[in-house]
Design a protein around this motif. Structure first.
Motif, PDB file in Angstrom:
ATOM      1  N   GLY A  16      83.473  33.681  42.994  1.00 24.04           N
ATOM      2  CA  GLY A  16      82.052  33.833  43.282  1.00 24.04           C
ATOM      3  C   GLY A  16      81.705  33.907  44.757  1.00 24.04           C
ATOM      4  O   GLY A  16      80.556  34.152  45.103  1.00 24.04           O
ATOM      5  N   THR A  17      82.677  33.685  45.640  1.00 26.63           N
ATOM      6  CA  THR A  17      82.407  33.815  47.068  1.00 26.63           C
ATOM      7  C   THR A  17      82.439  35.300  47.460  1.00 26.63           C
ATOM      8  O   THR A  17      82.953  36.132  46.713  1.00 26.63           O
ATOM      9  N   ASP A  18      81.879  35.596  48.612  1.00 31.50           N
ATOM     10  CA  ASP A  18      81.755  36.982  49.049  1.00 31.50           C
ATOM     11  C   ASP A  18      82.448  37.215  50.380  1.00 31.50           C
ATOM     12  O   ASP A  18      82.536  36.321  51.220  1.00 31.50           O
ATOM     13  N   ILE A  19      82.910  38.456  50.558  1.00 26.34           N
ATOM     14  CA  ILE A  19      83.318  38.961  51.872  1.00 26.34           C
ATOM     15  C   ILE A  19      82.264  39.993  52.232  1.00 26.34           C
ATOM     16  O   ILE A  19      82.034  40.940  51.497  1.00 26.34           O
ATOM     17  N   GLY A  20      81.617  39.812  53.353  1.00 25.83           N
ATOM     18  CA  GLY A  20      80.574  40.756  53.763  1.00 25.83           C
ATOM     19  C   GLY A  20      79.213  40.146  53.602  1.00 25.83           C
ATOM     20  O   GLY A  20      79.074  38.945  53.450  1.00 25.83           O
ATOM     21  N   ILE A  85      75.378  46.944  48.165  1.00 30.09           N
ATOM     22  CA  ILE A  85      76.129  47.230  46.945  1.00 30.09           C
ATOM     23  C   ILE A  85      77.229  46.184  46.821  1.00 30.09           C
ATOM     24  O   ILE A  85      77.991  45.957  47.764  1.00 30.09           O
ATOM     25  N   THR A  86      77.298  45.542  45.664  1.00 30.13           N
ATOM     26  CA  THR A  86      78.327  44.536  45.422  1.00 30.13           C
ATOM     27  C   THR A  86      79.465  45.158  44.630  1.00 30.13           C
ATOM     28  O   THR A  86      79.251  45.772  43.591  1.00 30.13           O
ATOM     29  N   MET A  87      80.683  44.984  45.142  1.00 28.92           N
ATOM     30  CA  MET A  87      81.888  45.414  44.439  1.00 28.92           C
ATOM     31  C   MET A  87      82.688  44.175  44.099  1.00 28.92           C
ATOM     32  O   MET A  87      82.803  43.258  44.910  1.00 28.92           O
ATOM     33  N   HIS A  88      83.206  44.142  42.896  1.00 28.28           N
ATOM     34  CA  HIS A  88      83.992  42.995  42.455  1.00 28.28           C
ATOM     35  C   HIS A  88      85.463  43.237  42.778  1.00 28.28           C
ATOM     36  O   HIS A  88      85.965  44.345  42.632  1.00 28.28           O
TER      37      HIS A  88
END
Length: 118
Positions: A16-20, A85-88
């Motif tokens: 669930g953490t993000d890069i960006g 835009i979120t990419m998994h």
């Protein structure tokens, strides 16, 4: 680089953490994104990709191909102007190409035939 040529992306990791979010050119390839993800991967994670081939990117339910550009992967619906835009990100370590050792069954009685011929 023109402002409209840039796309803002963030990469959602397995926990669930993000890069960006980071801005990329629409001409950037998925392979380039994967290289950036591997280099920016948080060091405190249990699962860490070793190479870009260990990473799969998913956007709008589709696995993205390495030779596609960001512009080709954008979905025309549901996109807000100026939105992120979120990419998994899925980490799938590549399989080692060694032959697995065959297990030898040492327990007697499992391979004995119990047929009777009359």
């Amino acid at each position: 680089m023109p402002e409209e040529d840039l796309v803002e992306l963030k990469f959602r990791l397995y926990d669930g953490t993000d890069i960006g979010p980071i801005r990329y050119s629409s001409a950037s390839t998925v392979a380039m994104l994967k290289e950036r993800i591997v280099s920016d991967w948080p060091k405190d994670k249990k699962v860490v990709p070793k190479t870009a081939s260990d990473v799969k990117l998913i956007c709008a339910g589709k696995i993205l191909e390495n030779n596609k550009t960001v512009g080709q992967c954008k979905t025309p619906f549901g996109e807000l102007p100026g939105g992120v835009i979120t990419m998994h990100v899925v980490v799938q370590p590549s399989l080692v190409k060694t032959k697995p050792e065959k297990k030898v069954d040492d327990s007697p009685g499992k391979s004995i035939c119990s047929c009777s011929i009359l």
